[in-house]
Motif scaffolding. Structure first.
Motif, PDB file in Angstrom:
ATOM      1  N   SER A 114       0.853  -1.183   0.000  1.00 28.67           N
ATOM      2  CA  SER A 114       0.000   0.000   0.000  1.00 28.67           C
ATOM      3  C   SER A 114       0.895   1.241   0.000  1.00 28.67           C
ATOM      4  CB  SER A 114      -0.930  -0.002   1.215  1.00 28.67           C
ATOM      5  OG  SER A 114      -0.176  -0.071   2.398  1.00 28.67           O
ATOM      6  N   SER A 115       0.277   2.390  -0.242  1.00 27.81           N
ATOM      7  CA  SER A 115       1.072   3.626  -0.254  1.00 27.81           C
ATOM      8  C   SER A 115       1.492   3.972   1.178  1.00 27.81           C
ATOM      9  CB  SER A 115       0.276   4.769  -0.870  1.00 27.81           C
ATOM     10  OG  SER A 115      -0.876   5.016  -0.099  1.00 27.81           O
ATOM     11  N   ILE A 116       2.734   4.396   1.290  1.00 25.75           N
ATOM     12  CA  ILE A 116       3.318   4.642   2.606  1.00 25.75           C
ATOM     13  C   ILE A 116       3.897   6.052   2.627  1.00 25.75           C
ATOM     14  CG2 ILE A 116       5.117   3.890   4.200  1.00 25.75           C
ATOM     15  CD1 ILE A 116       4.887   1.154   2.732  1.00 25.75           C
ATOM     16  N   SER A 117       3.743   6.725   3.738  1.00 30.73           N
ATOM     17  CA  SER A 117       4.318   8.060   3.890  1.00 30.73           C
ATOM     18  C   SER A 117       5.680   7.927   4.579  1.00 30.73           C
ATOM     19  CB  SER A 117       3.386   8.940   4.720  1.00 30.73           C
ATOM     20  OG  SER A 117       4.014  10.161   4.981  1.00 30.73           O
ATOM     21  N   PHE A 118       6.734   8.202   3.811  1.00 31.52           N
ATOM     22  CA  PHE A 118       8.087   8.187   4.367  1.00 31.52           C
ATOM     23  C   PHE A 118       8.526   9.580   4.799  1.00 31.52           C
ATOM     24  CE2 PHE A 118       8.904   4.225   1.902  1.00 31.52           C
ATOM     25  CZ  PHE A 118       9.265   3.480   2.989  1.00 31.52           C
TER      26      PHE A 118
END
Length: 182
Positions: free
Chosen positions: A59-63
């Motif tokens: 899934s999209s991840i906020s780094f």
């Protein structure tokens, strides 16, 4: 007898950060879905082969370090010894089942081969009849017309020569093979 095979899990996922700095606490969820392939044999008496594979989904991840800025009021610009990278593995309760069956069974394959063979034989027989009933009679008719035209032309030339020189020529027309212009 059934055979079971679990394939090797081999995957790679690249994550990048546009700012070049990763946040202090980063959570990476990887969810696995079971994919089961059921391969049935060509012969119904043979065994069915089962193979399985774990399919990872990402899934999209906020780094970004935006969350760190909101909490502490400044950006995290250098590598911190307090950075936590948490990778979480999870399994979905459902699975994907692929059923692979032969397009045809052995008996159907033999039947279709026999049908194709009989079709080929029928096509050759039809072509033979077509040649015998239509092509050869037409060729014979054309040959007869051609010979009739040639004999008529020979007779005309003979008559013209006879009229011109005022004598009679007795030539058997069937014995003339080639005609040359006078």
């Amino acid at each position: 007898m059934m055979s079971h095979t679990l394939r090797k899990l081999d995957f790679c996922q690249l994550y990048t950060v546009s700012t070049g700095v990763m946040g202090r606490f980063t959570y990476i969820p990887i969810v696995f879905v079971k994919t089961i392939n059921m391969t049935q044999a060509l012969n119904p008496t043979d065994s069915t082969a089962y193979s399985g594979l774990w399919t990872p989904t990402f899934s999209s991840i906020s780094f970004s370090d935006e969350d760190y800025y909101i909490e502490y009021g400044y950006y995290l610009r250098y590598t911190s010894s307090l950075t936590i990278l948490q990778v979480m593995f999870d399994e979905r309760p459902f699975y994907i089942k692929n059923i692979e069956q032969p397009i045809v069974r052995t008996a159907e394959l033999i039947f279709h081969c026999l049908l194709f063979t009989s079709l080929c034989i029928e096509l050759f027989a039809f072509a033979f009849l077509f040649v015998k009933l239509f092509i050869i009679p037409i060729c014979r008719c054309l040959k007869h017309l051609w010979n009739k035209t040639i004999h008529r032309n020979v007779n005309r030339k003979i008559n013209r020569i006879q009229d011109e020189y005022d004598f009679t020529i007795d030539i058997e027309l069937d014995s003339i093979q080639t005609i040359t212009d006078f």
